[in-house]
Motif scaffolding. Sequence first.
Motif, PDB file in Angstrom:
ATOM      1  N   MET A 221       0.767  -1.296   0.073  1.00 48.74           N
ATOM      2  CA  MET A 221      -0.064  -0.067   0.017  1.00 48.74           C
ATOM      3  C   MET A 221       0.835   1.310   0.049  1.00 48.74           C
ATOM      4  N   VAL A 222       1.978   1.081   0.620  1.00 50.07           N
ATOM      5  CA  VAL A 222       2.804   2.368   0.575  1.00 50.07           C
ATOM      6  C   VAL A 222       3.483   2.690  -0.904  1.00 50.07           C
ATOM      7  N   LEU A 223       3.873   1.284  -1.650  1.00 54.11           N
ATOM      8  CA  LEU A 223       4.331   1.587  -2.903  1.00 54.11           C
ATOM      9  C   LEU A 223       3.104   2.158  -3.843  1.00 54.11           C
ATOM     10  N   SER A 224       1.804   1.672  -3.687  1.00 56.36           N
ATOM     11  CA  SER A 224       0.679   2.094  -4.362  1.00 56.36           C
ATOM     12  C   SER A 224       0.590   3.528  -4.133  1.00 56.36           C
ATOM     13  N   ALA A 225       0.566   3.979  -3.024  1.00 56.98           N
ATOM     14  CA  ALA A 225       0.460   5.499  -2.751  1.00 56.98           C
ATOM     15  C   ALA A 225       1.489   6.248  -3.307  1.00 56.98           C
ATOM     16  N   PHE A 226       2.677   5.654  -3.378  1.00 53.19           N
ATOM     17  CA  PHE A 226       3.834   6.301  -4.091  1.00 53.19           C
ATOM     18  C   PHE A 226       3.692   6.570  -5.504  1.00 53.19           C
ATOM     19  N   THR A 227       3.317   5.219  -6.285  1.00 51.71           N
ATOM     20  CA  THR A 227       3.408   5.433  -7.601  1.00 51.71           C
ATOM     21  C   THR A 227       2.283   6.012  -8.019  1.00 51.71           C
ATOM     22  N   THR A 228       0.919   5.895  -7.552  1.00 51.14           N
ATOM     23  CA  THR A 228      -0.196   6.525  -7.953  1.00 51.14           C
ATOM     24  C   THR A 228      -0.033   8.082  -7.915  1.00 51.14           C
ATOM     25  N   THR A 229       0.389   8.690  -6.814  1.00 48.07           N
ATOM     26  CA  THR A 229       0.473  10.020  -6.808  1.00 48.07           C
ATOM     27  C   THR A 229       1.827  10.405  -7.718  1.00 48.07           C
ATOM     28  N   LEU A 230       2.705   9.641  -7.868  1.00 45.41           N
ATOM     29  CA  LEU A 230       3.817   9.918  -8.921  1.00 45.41           C
ATOM     30  C   LEU A 230       3.434  10.230 -10.244  1.00 45.41           C
ATOM     31  N   MET A 231       2.217   9.503 -10.317  1.00 49.62           N
ATOM     32  CA  MET A 231       1.809   9.389 -11.783  1.00 49.62           C
ATOM     33  C   MET A 231       0.450  10.547 -11.997  1.00 49.62           C
ATOM     34  N   MET A 232      -0.061  10.631 -10.940  1.00 48.59           N
ATOM     35  CA  MET A 232      -1.425  11.428 -10.925  1.00 48.59           C
ATOM     36  C   MET A 232      -0.879  12.785 -10.603  1.00 48.59           C
ATOM     37  N   VAL A 233      -0.534  13.119  -9.530  1.00 53.63           N
ATOM     38  CA  VAL A 233      -0.404  14.295  -8.972  1.00 53.63           C
ATOM     39  C   VAL A 233       1.025  14.998  -9.393  1.00 53.63           C
ATOM     40  N   GLY A 234       1.023  16.113  -9.863  1.00 53.45           N
ATOM     41  CA  GLY A 234       2.221  16.621 -10.373  1.00 53.45           C
ATOM     42  C   GLY A 234       2.433  18.208  -9.740  1.00 53.45           C
ATOM     43  N   VAL A 235       2.953  18.227  -8.563  1.00 54.87           N
ATOM     44  CA  VAL A 235       3.332  19.617  -7.918  1.00 54.87           C
ATOM     45  C   VAL A 235       4.451  20.480  -8.858  1.00 54.87           C
ATOM     46  N   LEU A 236       5.332  19.565  -9.452  1.00 51.37           N
ATOM     47  CA  LEU A 236       6.400  19.937 -10.182  1.00 51.37           C
ATOM     48  C   LEU A 236       6.027  20.487 -11.644  1.00 51.37           C
ATOM     49  N   SER A 237       5.107  19.694 -12.321  1.00 46.24           N
ATOM     50  CA  SER A 237       4.399  20.130 -13.219  1.00 46.24           C
ATOM     51  C   SER A 237       3.446  21.382 -13.258  1.00 46.24           C
ATOM     52  N   PHE A 238       3.277  21.844 -12.004  1.00 44.27           N
ATOM     53  CA  PHE A 238       2.362  22.877 -11.686  1.00 44.27           C
ATOM     54  C   PHE A 238       2.454  24.099 -12.864  1.00 44.27           C
ATOM     55  N   PRO A 239       3.582  24.605 -13.227  1.00 43.95           N
ATOM     56  CA  PRO A 239       3.757  25.578 -14.076  1.00 43.95           C
ATOM     57  C   PRO A 239       3.278  25.380 -15.450  1.00 43.95           C
ATOM     58  N   ILE A 240       3.185  23.910 -15.967  1.00 39.14           N
ATOM     59  CA  ILE A 240       2.797  23.863 -17.284  1.00 39.14           C
ATOM     60  C   ILE A 240       1.323  23.686 -17.170  1.00 39.14           C
ATOM     61  N   GLU A 241       0.652  22.690 -16.268  1.00 38.08           N
ATOM     62  CA  GLU A 241      -0.583  22.639 -15.936  1.00 38.08           C
ATOM     63  C   GLU A 241      -1.534  23.841 -15.757  1.00 38.08           C
ATOM     64  N   LYS A 242      -0.850  25.034 -14.981  1.00 33.39           N
ATOM     65  CA  LYS A 242      -1.216  26.357 -14.693  1.00 33.39           C
ATOM     66  C   LYS A 242      -1.444  26.927 -16.213  1.00 33.39           C
ATOM     67  N   ALA A 243      -0.409  27.022 -17.074  1.00 30.82           N
ATOM     68  CA  ALA A 243      -0.679  27.556 -18.304  1.00 30.82           C
ATOM     69  C   ALA A 243      -1.405  27.164 -19.184  1.00 30.82           C
ATOM     70  N   TYR A 244      -1.993  26.016 -19.198  1.00 33.39           N
ATOM     71  CA  TYR A 244      -3.147  25.547 -19.825  1.00 33.39           C
ATOM     72  C   TYR A 244      -4.418  25.547 -19.213  1.00 33.39           C
ATOM     73  N   PHE A 245      -4.523  25.190 -17.924  1.00 33.38           N
ATOM     74  CA  PHE A 245      -5.837  25.225 -17.450  1.00 33.38           C
ATOM     75  C   PHE A 245      -6.086  26.357 -16.310  1.00 33.38           C
ATOM     76  N   GLY A 246      -5.164  26.959 -15.870  1.00 32.86           N
ATOM     77  CA  GLY A 246      -5.215  27.988 -14.864  1.00 32.86           C
ATOM     78  C   GLY A 246      -5.113  27.614 -13.399  1.00 32.86           C
ATOM     79  N   THR A 247      -4.975  28.285 -12.393  1.00 38.19           N
ATOM     80  CA  THR A 247      -4.322  28.061 -11.238  1.00 38.19           C
ATOM     81  C   THR A 247      -5.378  26.981 -10.394  1.00 38.19           C
TER      82      THR A 247
END
Lengths: 174, 160
Positions: free
Chosen positions: B105-131
Amino acid sequence: MKRTDIMKIVLISCYFLFIAISFFLKFNPGKEIGQNFSSFSVDMVKVLPCAFLLIGLFEVWVKRETVERHFGEKSGIRGYVWAVLLAGTIVGPLYVALPVAHSLYRKGARLSVIFTYIGASAICRIPMTIFEASFLGIKFTMIRLLVSIPLVIVSSIVLGNYLVGSDYEIMEGK
Amino acid sequence: MYYLHIVTLLALVISLLVNRKKTLKAARIALKRFLAILPAFLIMLILVSVVLFLLPDKLITQYLGSENILTGVLCGSLFGSITLMPGFIAFPLCGILLKKGVLYMVLSAFTTTLMMVGVLSFPIEKAYFGTKVTILRNSLSFLTALVVAVMTGVFFGEIF
């Protein structure tokens, strides 16, 4: 030029200056950061030109009506199925899915389908899933897919409906 | 990775054969779109290079292997959210962690957030979809990842 643009340019130049000086003075943390930067840049250079070329071809060849029919307001449940299937076959992480999603939206896909596409491209890309299963086992991968895909669709619908109700406008991608 | 290149090449060749003018237009659109988003990509790369320096693999391994399930899952999902690593690095790392006794379950939490949540890709996502949308989408994805982790734990008999 806007103030935020100037800020960005200053930030980016400071960073490169820092890396250059670190290499010059053999400052190890700076060198390591520079190496991280270059190895990730190489990864992106491998993926991004293809991704954007495909987006260009998509915009030229695919008619708006086609996108609207399969991903638009009237597509019903099929829109989500298409979004998951399309996401499954695409390569590349979140930062590739975002411009593709933006392009789909401009061609008339509906918001909840777009979010499904982004979410699904994160969790069920076929090449990556195979890779995952070979390291963590098929049971792990199956549980993850069966639990996350419905959740992604439901949360996309919630988010999409909420935004449609609040007159949301998508950005220009700058 | 080659798969993407083959598909792109095939698409380009077919498009060129059918209509040269449209293909050139497609290339121009591609270039224009790419240049527009390039600053956001640069900022993301800068963030990634700094965060990876501050959070090396060793540190991640140490925290994920924590005895306490709650700490493990929380650390896993936090690391997954803020780091950005390609699957061909992340999954072998998870394979190693699994052998060291880290819970599914720890690995699942790690891989799923790794793929779905992007704190570092925030600048790109913001440029397309807004803050606002970027924050909402990432928060929902984070919650989804936690549910997936709990379900993984249930199915592998790690909790309850």
